[in-house]
Motif scaffolding. Structure first.
Motif, mmCIF file in Angstrom:
data_model
loop_
_atom_site.group_PDB
_atom_site.id
_atom_site.type_symbol
_atom_site.label_atom_id
_atom_site.label_comp_id
_atom_site.label_asym_id
_atom_site.label_seq_id
_atom_site.Cartn_x
_atom_site.Cartn_y
_atom_site.Cartn_z
ATOM 1 N N VAL A 71 -14.834 -2.117 -19.341
ATOM 2 C CA VAL A 71 -14.389 -0.728 -18.534
ATOM 3 C C VAL A 71 -14.122 0.310 -17.593
ATOM 4 O O VAL A 71 -13.561 -0.153 -16.953
ATOM 5 C CB VAL A 71 -16.206 -0.038 -18.663
ATOM 6 C CG1 VAL A 71 -16.967 0.102 -20.106
ATOM 7 C CG2 VAL A 71 -16.718 -0.502 -17.556
ATOM 8 N N GLY A 107 -21.524 4.675 -27.888
ATOM 9 C CA GLY A 107 -21.766 4.930 -26.355
ATOM 10 C C GLY A 107 -20.341 5.511 -25.747
ATOM 11 O O GLY A 107 -20.495 5.522 -24.602
ATOM 12 N N ALA A 108 -19.647 5.223 -25.693
ATOM 13 C CA ALA A 108 -17.923 5.502 -25.025
ATOM 14 C C ALA A 108 -17.839 6.600 -24.541
ATOM 15 O O ALA A 108 -18.311 7.759 -25.910
ATOM 16 C CB ALA A 108 -16.831 4.819 -26.205
ATOM 17 N N ASN A 109 -17.288 6.787 -23.547
ATOM 18 C CA ASN A 109 -16.807 8.657 -23.564
ATOM 19 C C ASN A 109 -15.516 8.344 -22.414
ATOM 20 O O ASN A 109 -14.915 8.508 -21.716
ATOM 21 C CB ASN A 109 -18.064 8.794 -22.812
ATOM 22 C CG ASN A 109 -17.919 10.113 -22.528
ATOM 23 O OD1 ASN A 109 -17.591 11.301 -22.973
ATOM 24 N ND2 ASN A 109 -18.220 10.154 -21.110
ATOM 25 N N SER A 132 -13.024 4.515 -20.552
ATOM 26 C CA SER A 132 -14.043 4.976 -20.219
ATOM 27 C C SER A 132 -14.788 4.642 -19.509
ATOM 28 O O SER A 132 -14.301 3.204 -19.463
ATOM 29 C CB SER A 132 -14.679 4.630 -21.832
ATOM 30 O OG SER A 132 -16.092 5.141 -22.231
ATOM 31 N N ASN A 133 -15.732 5.025 -19.341
ATOM 32 C CA ASN A 133 -16.674 4.576 -17.657
ATOM 33 C C ASN A 133 -18.296 3.783 -18.551
ATOM 34 O O ASN A 133 -18.932 3.303 -17.706
ATOM 35 C CB ASN A 133 -16.904 5.435 -16.408
ATOM 36 C CG ASN A 133 -15.651 5.181 -16.089
ATOM 37 O OD1 ASN A 133 -14.759 5.020 -15.925
ATOM 38 N ND2 ASN A 133 -15.522 7.023 -15.440
ATOM 39 N N THR A 134 -18.037 4.113 -19.833
ATOM 40 C CA THR A 134 -19.283 3.600 -20.423
ATOM 41 C C THR A 134 -18.237 2.142 -21.390
ATOM 42 O O THR A 134 -17.252 2.450 -22.430
ATOM 43 C CB THR A 134 -20.297 4.591 -21.609
ATOM 44 O OG1 THR A 134 -19.491 5.612 -21.628
ATOM 45 C CG2 THR A 134 -21.048 4.937 -20.081
ATOM 46 N N ASP A 173 -18.380 -3.899 -20.706
ATOM 47 C CA ASP A 173 -18.791 -4.286 -19.781
ATOM 48 C C ASP A 173 -19.844 -5.515 -19.463
ATOM 49 O O ASP A 173 -20.041 -5.832 -20.708
ATOM 50 C CB ASP A 173 -19.778 -2.643 -19.144
ATOM 51 C CG ASP A 173 -20.039 -2.841 -17.647
ATOM 52 O OD1 ASP A 173 -19.289 -3.613 -16.817
ATOM 53 O OD2 ASP A 173 -20.331 -1.296 -17.205
#
Length: 183
Positions: A71, A107-109, A132-134, A173
């Protein structure tokens, strides 16, 4: 062929599953005042037309690469728009539409989220960089419109040959914890 109308002309319909050039030649034999005459298009007799030519064309679009990263790591999808006039698929030139959409899953953004309405560069490509931070997946799709000799073709990454399917970026992650924090 069957004669159409009083002019003695006829119609023939042709198709091709392959790109390239088709040459169509017609010939007839008629009796004029008791003399049998054979005429063929493309011959040297006055009044005969040249042979007809039909150019068959195709277009395609490809998006890549698929990848898995941590991530927050940036990723770039490269889209290539291609055309085929009979010599195989080659990249189009600059200035064609190159549209990219990103769809988040699990869950990705994606940041930036798009959609991206770009144009191809001199290599027939455009690029979209995102992260993506998730954790999860980001699915990239692309589309374009290619015009060859007046024939307009809409292409998309639908997986129907010669187009690629969508590209998928998977963000992962992990974490570590220790318990109890105090004892």
């Amino acid at each position: 062929c069957q004669t159409v109308g009083a002019t003695g002309s006829c119609q023939v319909t042709i198709t091709s599953a392959q790109t390239g050039n088709s040459v169509i030649q017609a010939s007839t034999t008629v009796a004029v005042a008791g003399v049998s005459l054979t005429r063929t298009t493309g011959d040297s007799n006055p009044g005969d037309s040249p042979n007809a030519n039909k150019l068959w064309v195709n277009a395609a679009i490809v998006i890549a690469p698929n990848a898995t990263n941590e991530v927050g790591a940036p990723h770039t999808f490269t889209v290539t728009v291609l055309q085929d006039t009979g010599s195989g698929l080659v990249p189009v030139g600059a200035g064609l539409p190159c549209n990219v959409t990103l769809t988040a899953a699990n869950g990705a953004n994606p940041v930036p989220a798009g959609p991206f309405n770009l144009q191809t560069n001199a290599n027939g490509q455009c690029q979209v960089t995102f992260t993506s931070n998730t954790a999860g997946q980001v699915i990239g799709n692309a589309s374009s419109t290619v015009t060859i000799n007046g024939v307009v073709m809409n292409v998309s990454t639908n997986g129907v040959a010669p187009n690629s399917g969508p590209a998928t970026k998977t963000f992962v992650d992990a974490n570590i914890q220790i318990t109890p924090q105090t004892a």
